[in-house]
Design a protein around this motif. Structure first.
Motif, PDB file in Angstrom:
ATOM      1  N   THR A 187       0.726  -1.097  -0.480  1.00  0.00           N
ATOM      2  CA  THR A 187       0.157  -0.044   0.263  1.00  0.00           C
ATOM      3  C   THR A 187       1.397   1.271   0.073  1.00  0.00           C
ATOM      4  OG1 THR A 187      -1.827   1.430   0.699  1.00  0.00           O
ATOM      5  CG2 THR A 187       0.114   0.432   2.502  1.00  0.00           C
ATOM      6  N   VAL A 188       0.396   2.389   0.477  1.00  0.00           N
ATOM      7  CA  VAL A 188       0.691   3.844   0.123  1.00  0.00           C
ATOM      8  C   VAL A 188       0.722   4.398   0.996  1.00  0.00           C
ATOM      9  CG1 VAL A 188       1.142   5.630  -0.910  1.00  0.00           C
ATOM     10  CG2 VAL A 188       0.619   3.161  -2.252  1.00  0.00           C
ATOM     11  N   ILE A 189       2.135   5.121   1.621  1.00  0.00           N
ATOM     12  CA  ILE A 189       1.906   6.166   2.608  1.00  0.00           C
ATOM     13  C   ILE A 189       2.728   7.606   2.265  1.00  0.00           C
ATOM     14  CG2 ILE A 189       2.433   6.756   4.976  1.00  0.00           C
ATOM     15  CD1 ILE A 189       1.129   4.290   5.133  1.00  0.00           C
ATOM     16  N   ASN A 248      11.773  -2.586   6.137  1.00  0.00           N
ATOM     17  CA  ASN A 248      10.393  -2.888   4.945  1.00  0.00           C
ATOM     18  C   ASN A 248      11.647  -2.613   3.837  1.00  0.00           C
ATOM     19  OD1 ASN A 248       9.072  -4.074   7.646  1.00  0.00           O
ATOM     20  ND2 ASN A 248       8.770  -1.602   7.777  1.00  0.00           N
ATOM     21  N   TYR A 249      10.611  -3.287   2.517  1.00  0.00           N
ATOM     22  CA  TYR A 249      11.139  -2.442   1.202  1.00  0.00           C
ATOM     23  C   TYR A 249      10.112  -1.441   0.707  1.00  0.00           C
ATOM     24  CZ  TYR A 249      11.678  -2.839  -3.467  1.00  0.00           C
ATOM     25  OH  TYR A 249      11.924  -3.200  -4.885  1.00  0.00           O
ATOM     26  N   ASP A 266       0.924   5.613  11.607  1.00  0.00           N
ATOM     27  CA  ASP A 266       1.280   4.581  10.416  1.00  0.00           C
ATOM     28  C   ASP A 266       1.653   3.719  10.241  1.00  0.00           C
ATOM     29  OD1 ASP A 266      -1.443   4.823  10.059  1.00  0.00           O
ATOM     30  OD2 ASP A 266      -1.716   6.287   8.770  1.00  0.00           O
ATOM     31  N   LEU A 267       3.341   3.927  10.186  1.00  0.00           N
ATOM     32  CA  LEU A 267       4.749   3.143   9.853  1.00  0.00           C
ATOM     33  C   LEU A 267       4.388   2.307  10.144  1.00  0.00           C
ATOM     34  CD1 LEU A 267       7.274   5.129   8.085  1.00  0.00           C
ATOM     35  CD2 LEU A 267       5.905   3.286   7.018  1.00  0.00           C
ATOM     36  N   ASP A 268       4.212   2.622  12.058  1.00  0.00           N
ATOM     37  CA  ASP A 268       4.646   2.518  13.298  1.00  0.00           C
ATOM     38  C   ASP A 268       4.146   1.151  13.347  1.00  0.00           C
ATOM     39  OD1 ASP A 268       6.864   3.834  14.109  1.00  0.00           O
ATOM     40  OD2 ASP A 268       5.476   5.109  15.000  1.00  0.00           O
ATOM     41  N   ASP A 269       2.655   1.317  13.012  1.00  0.00           N
ATOM     42  CA  ASP A 269       1.324   0.209  13.225  1.00  0.00           C
ATOM     43  C   ASP A 269       1.898  -0.262  12.295  1.00  0.00           C
ATOM     44  OD1 ASP A 269      -0.862  -0.099  14.300  1.00  0.00           O
ATOM     45  OD2 ASP A 269      -2.039   0.351  12.507  1.00  0.00           O
ATOM     46  N   LEU A 270       2.250  -0.271  10.538  1.00  0.00           N
ATOM     47  CA  LEU A 270       2.466  -1.819   9.693  1.00  0.00           C
ATOM     48  C   LEU A 270       3.774  -2.428   9.645  1.00  0.00           C
ATOM     49  CD1 LEU A 270       1.346   1.150   6.784  1.00  0.00           C
ATOM     50  CD2 LEU A 270      -0.050  -0.782   8.046  1.00  0.00           C
TER      51      LEU A 270
END
Length: 305
Positions: free
Chosen positions: A158-160, A218-219, A170-174
């Motif tokens: 997905t996209v941030i 992460n990629y 959101d990065l922390d959550d994912l």
């Protein structure tokens, strides 16, 4: 001045009269320089040509904000057919989808059913699907859908967007989902209540997100035409021994062609975002709004023979 320019292009992106004219006269005004074709089959030879140059692709069937169940199901079927064509033609291509085109604004069970059908076909043919991010009112639903699908499928990303205040959290959550993420600045008109207004803050946050996601292991797909952002990513990766197979650069078809090829020669993976379909006008205006400097790239790309 940059904020005024962005607002101007976002205003144009929602102009229905110009949209109708663009669909009618698009080819005469260079739409073929930024769009792969009106159908995926028309785009196949172009994808093969780009693949032969060493470029990877992600395709997107243009169109969003579907309001009928029938149209949402048709969009899902189009995506499934595209996946099959990618496989049968042995293309190096992923697929990007917008949840609003699959029924997000209609019913949760509809968009879920459509995404499951898409993901099952993508899993069968080993094709990666990226859920595009839309405006901030749909961010939470999009991320919830991504997480639910990631529990079932590995071949999904997905996209941030760096202009949203929430993106670092959101990065922390994912992070626990071992996410495949495309990091972008963002291209929708957003309120200062949810998004940074000043370009410098958006840029700084994108660098922060790139750094965090790479250090998390992460990629990371860095989707930017900004030379400063590209150089930042290259330098950070080198300084921190980030392997080259952990990230890639993504750019729009028809823009920064020379830069794409130069990055390839340097040994970096480059993916071209290639839209197809006749609903290209709103997409193009948002790209110009995202970075007004794209106007120069677009004009050169459209009129260059």
């Amino acid at each position: 001045m940059e904020a005024l320019s962005k607002n101007f292009f976002l205003y144009l992106s929602n102009n229905s009269v110009l949209d109708r004219l663009a669909k009618k006269w698009g080819p005469k005004f260079g739409a073929d320089k930024i769009v792969g074709g009106e159908t995926f089959e028309q785009a196949v030879p172009l994808i093969q040509q780009l693949n032969n140059q060493g470029l990877h692709i992600t395709v997107d069937h243009l169109g969003e904000f579907v309001s009928s169940e029938e149209e949402a199901r048709n969009r899902a079927k189009e995506c499934v057919d595209t996946i099959r064509s990618i496989s049968s033609n042995q293309l190096q291509s992923q697929v990007s989808v917008k949840l609003t085109s699959l029924g997000l604004d209609i019913r949760h069970d509809l968009v879920w059913e459509n995404m499951i059908n898409i993901m099952e076909e993508a899993k069968k043919h080993n094709v990666v699907i990226t859920i595009d991010m839309e405006d901030s009112t749909r961010t939470q639903k999009t991320l919830e859908m991504y997480k639910a699908l990631k529990e079932k499928y590995d071949n999904i990303g997905t996209v941030i967007q760096s202009y949203l205040y929430r993106s670092s959290e959101d990065l922390d959550d994912l992070n626990s989902y071992d996410p495949y993420l495309r990091l972008v600045k963002g291209a929708y008109k957003e309120s200062g209540k949810v998004a940074f207004v000043e370009k410098s803050y958006v840029d700084d946050n994108l660098k922060h997100l790139i750094k965090k996601n790479l250090l998390n292991g992460n990629y990371t797909a860095v989707a930017s035409h900004d030379d400063a952002m590209i150089e930042y990513t290259k330098s950070f990766a080198k300084e921190n021994n980030i392997p080259s197979d952990q990230f890639e650069f993504q750019m729009l078809y028809g823009m920064r062609n020379d830069t794409q090829l130069a990055l390839l020669k340097e040994g970096y993976k480059v993916r071209v975002y290639l839209p197809y379909g006749d609903d290209w006008y709103g997409y193009f205006m948002r790209r110009l709004a995202e970075r007004p400097a794209n106007v120069a790239f677009a004009v050169k790309g459209i009129f260059k023979k």
